[in-house]
Scaffold this motif. Structure first.
Motif, PDB file in Angstrom:
ATOM      1  N   THR A  15     -76.171 118.190  57.433  1.00 18.49           N
ATOM      2  CA  THR A  15     -76.832 118.828  55.927  1.00 18.49           C
ATOM      3  C   THR A  15     -76.199 118.131  54.700  1.00 18.49           C
ATOM      4  O   THR A  15     -76.650 117.680  53.956  1.00 18.49           O
ATOM      5  CB  THR A  15     -76.804 120.325  56.065  1.00 18.49           C
ATOM      6  N   THR A  16     -74.879 117.987  55.038  1.00 17.29           N
ATOM      7  CA  THR A  16     -74.029 117.123  53.865  1.00 17.29           C
ATOM      8  C   THR A  16     -74.198 116.005  53.981  1.00 17.29           C
ATOM      9  O   THR A  16     -74.421 115.311  52.760  1.00 17.29           O
ATOM     10  CB  THR A  16     -72.618 117.606  54.136  1.00 17.29           C
ATOM     11  N   ARG A  18     -77.217 114.104  54.826  1.00 17.74           N
ATOM     12  CA  ARG A  18     -78.381 114.016  53.976  1.00 17.74           C
ATOM     13  C   ARG A  18     -78.331 113.894  52.630  1.00 17.74           C
ATOM     14  O   ARG A  18     -79.259 113.368  52.305  1.00 17.74           O
ATOM     15  CB  ARG A  18     -79.355 114.859  54.610  1.00 17.74           C
ATOM     16  N   THR A  19     -77.553 114.506  51.920  1.00 17.10           N
ATOM     17  CA  THR A  19     -77.538 114.437  50.557  1.00 17.10           C
ATOM     18  C   THR A  19     -76.945 113.160  49.934  1.00 17.10           C
ATOM     19  O   THR A  19     -77.263 113.069  48.858  1.00 17.10           O
ATOM     20  CB  THR A  19     -76.464 115.527  49.976  1.00 17.10           C
ATOM     21  N   SER A  20     -76.301 112.286  50.904  1.00 21.16           N
ATOM     22  CA  SER A  20     -76.107 111.098  50.393  1.00 21.16           C
ATOM     23  C   SER A  20     -76.847 109.813  50.891  1.00 21.16           C
ATOM     24  O   SER A  20     -76.754 108.776  50.412  1.00 21.16           O
ATOM     25  CB  SER A  20     -74.455 110.799  50.713  1.00 21.16           C
ATOM     26  N   ASP A 213     -83.139 107.956  42.466  1.00 15.62           N
ATOM     27  CA  ASP A 213     -82.613 107.619  43.574  1.00 15.62           C
ATOM     28  C   ASP A 213     -82.084 106.171  43.774  1.00 15.62           C
ATOM     29  O   ASP A 213     -81.291 106.011  44.512  1.00 15.62           O
ATOM     30  CB  ASP A 213     -83.679 108.072  44.717  1.00 15.62           C
TER      31      ASP A 213
END
Length: 261
Positions: A15-16, A18-20, A213
């Protein structure tokens, strides 16, 4: 169902991560297949990419955007591809214009071409603000020709347009090939002394322009103006021309700190 689907520490790690990134990582598993939600996300992204490739550019709406942004009323150029299907089947036709008699030589320093390329959506979303940022970032002593909208266009069409306008450097803003992460990415191509027959190695590209993005308009404009300045100094664009915008920014910051000490 594996640990990813149970909210474990491993799941939290994915999850962490995927934020990057927009890459599809840590998708999980349902039996021998992807979870239904992940499969639906993939299919939606694939459909968006297909739609972007096949969609026709709304020239009237883009013209209105450009006029509202004080970029001027654009001239329109159509490639030899008669429709979107032929454009996709025959890339060569997108590199040549149907006619340029309505383009008058301006002897300006810069020509700006907004081209649909492989994503009209990218041009409609980011073309005008990117062009506005470039015009604002260019040194005031450089003249800019009347802008051009090119439809069913490949990058090389800008060489014909730049030569007809008799500009020293042409900047082509074009919709890039959609991927499964983004379908609205814009590419900016700089070609010094444009003329028919220029090769890809004789131009420079600033890609992945699609804030928030991707690359932002102001940053992309800084790179383009750096390339324009470098091309004017070097006398050509392409593989021998490098972007020095970051180095100039750092040197400027260093100078500022030194003078203030």
């Amino acid at each position: 169902m594996n640990a990813l689907d149970h909210g474990s520490s491993e799941g939290d790690l994915w999850t962490t991560l995927r934020t990057s990134t927009r890459a599809r990582i840590g998708l999980g598993r349902a039996g021998d297949a992807l979870p239904t939600s992940r499969l639906l996300e993939f299919r939606a992204a694939h459909a968006a990419a297909r739609d972007a490739v096949h969609r026709e550019l709304d020239v009237a709406a883009l013209t209105q955007q450009m006029e509202h942004a004080n970029l001027g009323s654009p001239l329109i150029v159509q490639s030899r591809a008669c429709d979107r299907g032929e454009y996709l089947r025959r890339p060569d036709l997108g590199r040549f214009p149907t006619g340029l008699a309505h383009l008058l030589a301006s002897a300006s320093d810069i020509g700006i071409v907004l081209a649909d390329g492989l994503s009209a959506h990218a041009l409609e979303e980011h073309g005008v603000p990117a062009a506005r940022a470039i015009v604002d970032a260019l040194p005031r002593h450089l003249s800019v020709a009347q802008p051009v909208i090119a439809t069913s266009a490949r990058v090389a069409l800008g060489d014909h347009i730049g030569a007809a306008l008799d500009v020293q450097t042409v900047v082509v803003l074009i919709g890039e090939r959609p991927g499964l992460s983004f379908a609205d990415s814009l590419g900016l191509y700089v070609t010094h002394h444009p003329r028919p027959g220029r090769s890809d190695s004789e131009r420079n590209c600033v890609s992945n322009v699609h804030p928030p993005d991707g690359l932002g308009y102001a940053q992309a404009a800084r790179v383009v103006t750096s390339l324009v300045d470098g091309a004017r100094r070097l006398g050509r664009s392409g593989v021998e021309l490098k972007d020095t915008s970051e180095r100039v920014a750092v040197e400027g910051a260093d100078t500022g700190r030194g003078s203030g000490g």
